[in-house]
Design an enzyme around this catalytic site. Structure first.
Site, PDB file in Angstrom:
ATOM      1  N   HIS A  19       0.848  -1.187   0.000  1.00 20.50           N
ATOM      2  CA  HIS A  19       0.000   0.000   0.000  1.00 20.50           C
ATOM      3  C   HIS A  19       0.893   1.250   0.000  1.00 20.50           C
ATOM      4  O   HIS A  19       2.084   1.168   0.331  1.00 20.50           O
ATOM      5  CB  HIS A  19      -0.937  -0.029   1.212  1.00 20.50           C
ATOM      6  CG  HIS A  19      -2.012  -1.062   1.050  1.00 20.50           C
ATOM      7  ND1 HIS A  19      -2.574  -1.747   2.096  1.00 20.50           N
ATOM      8  CD2 HIS A  19      -2.605  -1.547  -0.084  1.00 20.50           C
ATOM      9  CE1 HIS A  19      -3.482  -2.592   1.619  1.00 20.50           C
ATOM     10  NE2 HIS A  19      -3.518  -2.494   0.311  1.00 20.50           N
ATOM     11  N   THR A  47       1.108  -0.335  -9.439  1.00 22.60           N
ATOM     12  CA  THR A  47       2.025   0.739  -9.037  1.00 22.60           C
ATOM     13  C   THR A  47       3.261   0.148  -8.370  1.00 22.60           C
ATOM     14  O   THR A  47       4.396   0.546  -8.670  1.00 22.60           O
ATOM     15  CB  THR A  47       1.313   1.714  -8.064  1.00 22.60           C
ATOM     16  OG1 THR A  47      -0.018   1.919  -8.514  1.00 22.60           O
ATOM     17  CG2 THR A  47       2.039   3.029  -7.996  1.00 22.60           C
ATOM     18  N   SER A  65      -3.376  -2.010 -11.131  1.00 22.74           N
ATOM     19  CA  SER A  65      -3.218  -1.412  -9.807  1.00 22.74           C
ATOM     20  C   SER A  65      -4.251  -2.011  -8.836  1.00 22.74           C
ATOM     21  O   SER A  65      -5.391  -2.304  -9.229  1.00 22.74           O
ATOM     22  CB  SER A  65      -3.406   0.102  -9.913  1.00 22.74           C
ATOM     23  OG  SER A  65      -3.217   0.695  -8.650  1.00 22.74           O
ATOM     24  N   GLY A  66      -3.827  -2.166  -7.567  1.00 22.90           N
ATOM     25  CA  GLY A  66      -4.668  -2.845  -6.571  1.00 22.90           C
ATOM     26  C   GLY A  66      -6.119  -2.374  -6.512  1.00 22.90           C
ATOM     27  O   GLY A  66      -7.047  -3.174  -6.691  1.00 22.90           O
ATOM     28  N   ASP A  71      -5.490  -6.759  -6.800  1.00 22.59           N
ATOM     29  CA  ASP A  71      -5.518  -7.767  -5.728  1.00 22.59           C
ATOM     30  C   ASP A  71      -6.324  -8.984  -6.198  1.00 22.59           C
ATOM     31  O   ASP A  71      -5.973 -10.124  -5.906  1.00 22.59           O
ATOM     32  CB  ASP A  71      -6.168  -7.199  -4.461  1.00 22.59           C
ATOM     33  CG  ASP A  71      -5.381  -6.060  -3.868  1.00 22.59           C
ATOM     34  OD1 ASP A  71      -4.813  -6.213  -2.794  1.00 22.59           O
ATOM     35  OD2 ASP A  71      -5.321  -4.989  -4.513  1.00 22.59           O
ATOM     36  N   ASP A  91      -1.278  -1.793   4.741  1.00 23.53           N
ATOM     37  CA  ASP A  91      -1.178  -0.667   5.677  1.00 23.53           C
ATOM     38  C   ASP A  91      -2.127  -0.873   6.858  1.00 23.53           C
ATOM     39  O   ASP A  91      -3.342  -0.856   6.681  1.00 23.53           O
ATOM     40  CB  ASP A  91      -1.524   0.620   4.918  1.00 23.53           C
ATOM     41  CG  ASP A  91      -1.288   1.863   5.752  1.00 23.53           C
ATOM     42  OD1 ASP A  91      -1.147   1.737   6.991  1.00 23.53           O
ATOM     43  OD2 ASP A  91      -1.251   2.957   5.173  1.00 23.53           O
ATOM     44  N   HIS A  98     -10.686  -0.659  -1.299  1.00 22.06           N
ATOM     45  CA  HIS A  98     -10.797  -2.018  -1.833  1.00 22.06           C
ATOM     46  C   HIS A  98     -10.499  -3.058  -0.746  1.00 22.06           C
ATOM     47  O   HIS A  98      -9.941  -4.117  -1.026  1.00 22.06           O
ATOM     48  CB  HIS A  98      -9.885  -2.193  -3.050  1.00 22.06           C
ATOM     49  CG  HIS A  98      -8.425  -1.906  -2.781  1.00 22.06           C
ATOM     50  ND1 HIS A  98      -7.970  -0.740  -2.224  1.00 22.06           N
ATOM     51  CD2 HIS A  98      -7.309  -2.660  -2.992  1.00 22.06           C
ATOM     52  CE1 HIS A  98      -6.650  -0.770  -2.102  1.00 22.06           C
ATOM     53  NE2 HIS A  98      -6.229  -1.940  -2.564  1.00 22.06           N
ATOM     54  N   ASP A 101     -11.255  -6.672  -1.427  1.00 20.82           N
ATOM     55  CA  ASP A 101     -10.304  -7.336  -2.336  1.00 20.82           C
ATOM     56  C   ASP A 101      -9.046  -7.782  -1.574  1.00 20.82           C
ATOM     57  O   ASP A 101      -8.478  -8.843  -1.839  1.00 20.82           O
ATOM     58  CB  ASP A 101      -9.864  -6.394  -3.465  1.00 20.82           C
ATOM     59  CG  ASP A 101     -11.021  -5.874  -4.294  1.00 20.82           C
ATOM     60  OD1 ASP A 101     -12.173  -5.965  -3.845  1.00 20.82           O
ATOM     61  OD2 ASP A 101     -10.771  -5.369  -5.402  1.00 20.82           O
ATOM     62  N   ARG A 107      -7.182 -14.187   2.082  1.00 24.19           N
ATOM     63  CA  ARG A 107      -7.901 -15.439   2.333  1.00 24.19           C
ATOM     64  C   ARG A 107      -7.477 -16.524   1.349  1.00 24.19           C
ATOM     65  O   ARG A 107      -7.167 -17.652   1.732  1.00 24.19           O
ATOM     66  CB  ARG A 107      -9.413 -15.231   2.248  1.00 24.19           C
ATOM     67  CG  ARG A 107     -10.155 -16.524   2.480  1.00 24.19           C
ATOM     68  CD  ARG A 107     -11.666 -16.453   2.364  1.00 24.19           C
ATOM     69  NE  ARG A 107     -12.157 -17.818   2.430  1.00 24.19           N
ATOM     70  CZ  ARG A 107     -12.251 -18.645   1.402  1.00 24.19           C
ATOM     71  NH1 ARG A 107     -11.907 -18.220   0.191  1.00 24.19           N
ATOM     72  NH2 ARG A 107     -12.676 -19.872   1.560  1.00 24.19           N
TER      73      ARG A 107
HETATM   74  O1  13P Z   1      -3.596  -1.538  -3.423  1.00 27.60           O
HETATM   75  C1  13P Z   1      -2.737  -2.375  -3.475  1.00 27.60           C
HETATM   76  C2  13P Z   1      -2.889  -3.662  -2.768  1.00 27.60           C
HETATM   77  O2  13P Z   1      -4.095  -3.779  -2.063  1.00 27.60           O
HETATM   78  C3  13P Z   1      -1.498  -2.145  -4.232  1.00 27.60           C
HETATM   79  O3  13P Z   1      -1.768  -1.592  -5.469  1.00 27.60           O
HETATM   80  P1  13P Z   1      -0.667  -0.760  -6.252  1.00 27.60           P
HETATM   81  O4  13P Z   1       0.560  -1.594  -6.299  1.00 27.60           O
HETATM   82  O5  13P Z   1      -1.224  -0.500  -7.605  1.00 27.60           O
HETATM   83  O6  13P Z   1      -0.468   0.499  -5.445  1.00 27.60           O
END
Ligand code: 13P
Length: 151
Positions: A19, A47, A65-66, A71, A91, A98, A101, A107
């Site tokens: 994150h 990212t 991107s997540g 994810d 984090d 999200h 996700d 899980r």
């Molecule tokens: O959000 C993320 C994982 O939950 C990471 O995504 P990015 O690598 O695109 O920042």
């Protein structure tokens, strides 16, 4: 759930995710362990993957991107047996849009018995294990038996 034993190859498919507030920790960690990491296949959410590619100077397969589905892509790859290790510095201080996700990714990684590291110290344990560079056996759900019992 019936389980079966599979062997994970010496060369691992390592997924790296962080994150935003954790990206500096992950990139610093990855640079510190570059020599070990680059022997394996690296992939990441969008990212994170592009940042790592820049910092490490090696190819990192960057998915979406997540928050836009990355994810979920990783979760799908884990369910298909295409990821061996997950390094995910999520984090603990910020709510994420999200979140479902993220939970789903963690899980499904547990379902398929993937080694997971969510912090620098746990990532250090993983990367210093002799199993990081060697084949190892693990138990995973036996999907054929699972399906047979349900039909
Ligand atoms: O959000 C993320 C994982 O939950 C990471 O995504 P990015 O690598 O695109 O920042």
């Amino acid at each position: 759930m019936e389980k079966k034993t599979v062997t994970t190859a010496a060369q691992k498919r390592v997924a790296l995710v962080a994150h935003d507030n954790m990206k500096p920790e992950l990139t610093t960690w990855a640079v510190q362990h570059k020599e070990k990491l680059i022997k394996h296949k690296l992939m990441a959410t969008g990212t994170t993957g592009n940042l790592l590619q820049k910092q490490l100077g090696v190819p990192v397969d960057a998915l979406i991107s997540g928050p836009l589905g990355g994810d979920q892509q990783l979760g799908g790859l884990i369910a298909e047996g295409k990821i061996d290790i997950l390094i995910f510095f999520w984090d603990p201080f910020e709510p994420m849009p999200h979140d479902p996700d993220i939970k789903a990714l963690l899980r499904v990684a547990a379902v398929w018995n993937i080694p997971i590291a969510c912090s620098v110290s746990s990532a250090n344990f993983l990367i210093s294990s002799p199993l990081f560079d060697a084949p190892f056996e693990k138990q995973i759900p036996d999907y054929e038996t699972y399906l047979k019992a349900r039909l």
